[in-house]
Write an enzyme that holds these catalytic residues in place. Structure first.
Site, PDB file in Angstrom:
ATOM      1  N   ARG A 103      26.066  49.461  10.869  1.00  0.00           N
ATOM      2  CA  ARG A 103      25.521  49.664   9.285  1.00  0.00           C
ATOM      3  C   ARG A 103      25.938  51.587   9.634  1.00  0.00           C
ATOM      4  O   ARG A 103      26.832  51.526  10.525  1.00  0.00           O
ATOM      5  CB  ARG A 103      23.860  50.016   9.682  1.00  0.00           C
ATOM      6  CG  ARG A 103      24.104  51.153   7.980  1.00  0.00           C
ATOM      7  CD  ARG A 103      21.748  51.174   8.478  1.00  0.00           C
ATOM      8  NE  ARG A 103      22.320  51.468   6.719  1.00  0.00           N
ATOM      9  CZ  ARG A 103      20.331  52.987   6.901  1.00  0.00           C
ATOM     10  NH1 ARG A 103      19.771  52.495   7.588  1.00  0.00           N
ATOM     11  NH2 ARG A 103      20.408  53.773   5.840  1.00  0.00           N
ATOM     12  N   HIS A 104      26.625  52.582   8.584  1.00  0.00           N
ATOM     13  CA  HIS A 104      27.063  53.428   8.485  1.00  0.00           C
ATOM     14  C   HIS A 104      25.999  54.176   9.038  1.00  0.00           C
ATOM     15  O   HIS A 104      24.799  53.923   9.623  1.00  0.00           O
ATOM     16  CB  HIS A 104      27.900  53.631   7.196  1.00  0.00           C
ATOM     17  CG  HIS A 104      26.320  54.559   5.964  1.00  0.00           C
ATOM     18  ND1 HIS A 104      24.905  54.988   6.665  1.00  0.00           N
ATOM     19  CD2 HIS A 104      25.757  53.000   5.344  1.00  0.00           C
ATOM     20  CE1 HIS A 104      24.391  54.657   5.638  1.00  0.00           C
ATOM     21  NE2 HIS A 104      24.987  53.416   4.935  1.00  0.00           N
ATOM     22  N   GLY A 105      25.989  55.572   9.549  1.00  0.00           N
ATOM     23  CA  GLY A 105      26.241  56.373  10.175  1.00  0.00           C
ATOM     24  C   GLY A 105      24.966  56.496   9.081  1.00  0.00           C
ATOM     25  O   GLY A 105      24.615  56.834   8.393  1.00  0.00           O
ATOM     26  N   ALA A 107      23.750  62.069   3.415  1.00  0.00           N
ATOM     27  CA  ALA A 107      22.988  62.285   2.510  1.00  0.00           C
ATOM     28  C   ALA A 107      21.827  62.142   2.427  1.00  0.00           C
ATOM     29  O   ALA A 107      21.298  62.809   1.704  1.00  0.00           O
ATOM     30  CB  ALA A 107      24.241  63.751   1.921  1.00  0.00           C
ATOM     31  N   ASN A 156      20.072  59.622   3.225  1.00  0.00           N
ATOM     32  CA  ASN A 156      19.361  58.951   3.749  1.00  0.00           C
ATOM     33  C   ASN A 156      17.787  60.544   4.039  1.00  0.00           C
ATOM     34  O   ASN A 156      16.849  59.753   4.086  1.00  0.00           O
ATOM     35  CB  ASN A 156      19.496  58.490   5.084  1.00  0.00           C
ATOM     36  CG  ASN A 156      20.737  57.498   5.354  1.00  0.00           C
ATOM     37  OD1 ASN A 156      21.876  57.337   5.820  1.00  0.00           O
ATOM     38  ND2 ASN A 156      20.107  56.600   4.491  1.00  0.00           N
ATOM     39  N   ARG A 182      30.732  56.923   3.020  1.00  0.00           N
ATOM     40  CA  ARG A 182      29.753  57.049   4.381  1.00  0.00           C
ATOM     41  C   ARG A 182      30.076  56.053   5.330  1.00  0.00           C
ATOM     42  O   ARG A 182      30.205  56.048   6.760  1.00  0.00           O
ATOM     43  CB  ARG A 182      28.633  57.202   4.254  1.00  0.00           C
ATOM     44  CG  ARG A 182      27.794  56.084   3.352  1.00  0.00           C
ATOM     45  CD  ARG A 182      26.433  56.290   3.247  1.00  0.00           C
ATOM     46  NE  ARG A 182      25.700  54.612   1.652  1.00  0.00           N
ATOM     47  CZ  ARG A 182      26.219  55.242   0.849  1.00  0.00           C
ATOM     48  NH1 ARG A 182      26.603  55.938   0.321  1.00  0.00           N
ATOM     49  NH2 ARG A 182      24.875  54.006   0.814  1.00  0.00           N
ATOM     50  N   GLU A 205      27.875  48.056  -0.800  1.00  0.00           N
ATOM     51  CA  GLU A 205      26.279  48.764  -0.451  1.00  0.00           C
ATOM     52  C   GLU A 205      25.958  47.690  -2.117  1.00  0.00           C
ATOM     53  O   GLU A 205      26.617  47.316  -3.045  1.00  0.00           O
ATOM     54  CB  GLU A 205      25.875  50.165  -0.861  1.00  0.00           C
ATOM     55  CG  GLU A 205      24.736  49.974  -1.184  1.00  0.00           C
ATOM     56  CD  GLU A 205      23.576  49.932   0.128  1.00  0.00           C
ATOM     57  OE1 GLU A 205      23.550  49.001   0.139  1.00  0.00           O
ATOM     58  OE2 GLU A 205      22.760  50.914   0.878  1.00  0.00           O
TER      59      GLU A 205
END
Length: 279
Positions: free
Chosen positions: A18-20, A23, A25, A80, A108
Site C-alpha cells: 500500500r502507498h505511504g 494528505a 489519510n 500517492r 483505488e
C-alpha cells in the site's frame, strides 16, 4: 522445424504494497478540493516509502537462493502510489529493476469525484450497514466492481509471465511488486486465494507502506506462511481455516488448495455424508 517452447518463469515472490501516508489519510477534507488521484504523499509518507524500499530489498536479497534476482513493478497511476514507488525505488540499484508498468486496473476504489467530508461520513456509515463488498458509492464503485477489474489485471499479469514479457533471464529469480491501495490489495488477495465475500469482509486494511509477501512454496502454490507468522495473519483478520490453507501451501500437494478442497462445501450442502443408497 518445431519451435522450442519457452520455459515459463513464475515469479518467486509477489509482493503487495500500500502507498505511504497521504494528505487524505491525515485530513479527509483534502478530497473536497483535490481529486482523489492527485492526493499527494506527506513527508512522513515519503519517509515510510524509503524505509519500506530498504526493508523490501533486504528481504529479497536475504531470502533469494542466489545473487541473480530481479524486480518488476506494477503501480497504480494515482499520485500517492507513483510517489511511493519513486521513494521505494531508491532502495534498489538499477541492475536489479527489470521494469515498471503503470496499471490503471489496480487504482483505488472510485468514491466519486470531489468528496464533501460530511456527506462521505454518512455514506461510509451506510456502507458499514450494507456491507463493504457490495455497497456502491454514489457516482463511484463497489468493491465488487474493483474485483472485476482486478480479475482482468490478474489475467494480463499471468499472460505476461507465460509469455516472458518481463524479459527475465532464465537464471534470474523474479519478484513482482504491486504498489497499490488498501482495498484494492484486499480484493486482489480475495480473488487470488478464492476467498468468499464473507472472508473478504473479515479483512483489515493494510497500513501505510505495509507490504505482504506471497512466496512460491514447494507445493507450487503461493503462500504468506513462508514470510509471515500465524499471529500476523490473525491480525490481518484471517480466520483459522484461511490460515490453515496458507500453511498447507508451503509444502503440501496442490489438492489442498481451494481449487480442490471442501473448505466451503458444508455451507451449501447438508447431505455430504449421505450415500446414494441412504438417500
Amino acid at each position: 522445424m518445431v519451435k522450442e517452447k519457452k520455459k515459463k518463469m513464475p515469479p518467486k515472490r509477489i509482493i503487495l504494497m500500500r502507498h505511504g501516508e497521504s494528505a487524505g489519510n491525515i485530513d479527509a477534507g483534502a478530497y473536497a478540493t483535490t481529486p482523489d488521484h492527485k492526493i499527494p504523499l506527506t513527508e512522513e509518507g515519503r519517509a515510510q516509502a524509503r524505509e519500506a524500499g530498504k526493508k523490501m530489498r533486504a528481504l529479497i536479497s536475504t531470502k533469494s537462493g542466489g545473487e541473480n534476482w530481479r524486480v518488476y513493478f506494477y503501480v497504480s497511476p494515482y499520485e500517492r502510489t507513483r510517489t511511493t514507488l519513486r521513494e521505494v525505488g531508491k532502495g534498489f540499484s538499477k541492475k536489479r529493476v527489470i521494469g515498471v508498468r503503470e496499471e490503471c486496473r489496480i487504482r483505488e476504489q472510485d468514491f466519486g469525484n470531489f468528496q464533501v467530508e460530511e456527506r462521505m461520513r454518512v455514506v461510509k456509515e451506510t456502507r458499514e450497514r450494507f456491507g463493504r463488498f457490495f455497497y456502491r458509492f454514489p457516482e463511484g464503485e463497489s468493491a465488487a466492481d474493483v474485483y472485476d477489474r482486478v480479475s482482468s489485471f490478474l489475467e494480463s499479469m499471468w499472460r505476461d509471465v507465460d509469455m516472458n514479457r518481463h524479459q527475465v533471464d532464465p537464471t534470474s529469480e523474479l519478484n513482482l511488486v504491486i504498489v497499490s491501495h488498501g482495498l484494492t490489495s484486499r480484493v486482489f488477495l480475495t480473488k487470488w486465494f478464492k476467498w468468499t465475500v464473507e472472508e473478504f469482509e473479515r479483512l483489515n486494511n493494510f497500513g501505510n507502506c505495509e507490504f505482504r509477501v506471497m512466496e512460491l512454496g514447494a507445493s507450487g502454490e503461493y503462500t504468506f506462511a513462508i514470510h509471515h507468522t500465524e499471529e500476523e495473519m490473525l491480525s490481518w483478520g484471517m480466520s483459522k481455516d484461511m490460515i490453515d490453507d496458507q500453511m498447507d501451501r508451503v509444502d503440501g500437494c496442490r489438492a489442498t488448495s481451494n481449487d480442490h478442497c471442501s473448505l466451503h462445501l458444508h455451507e451449501y450442502f447438508d447431505l455430504l455424508d449421505v450415500t446414494d443408497d441412504e438417500e
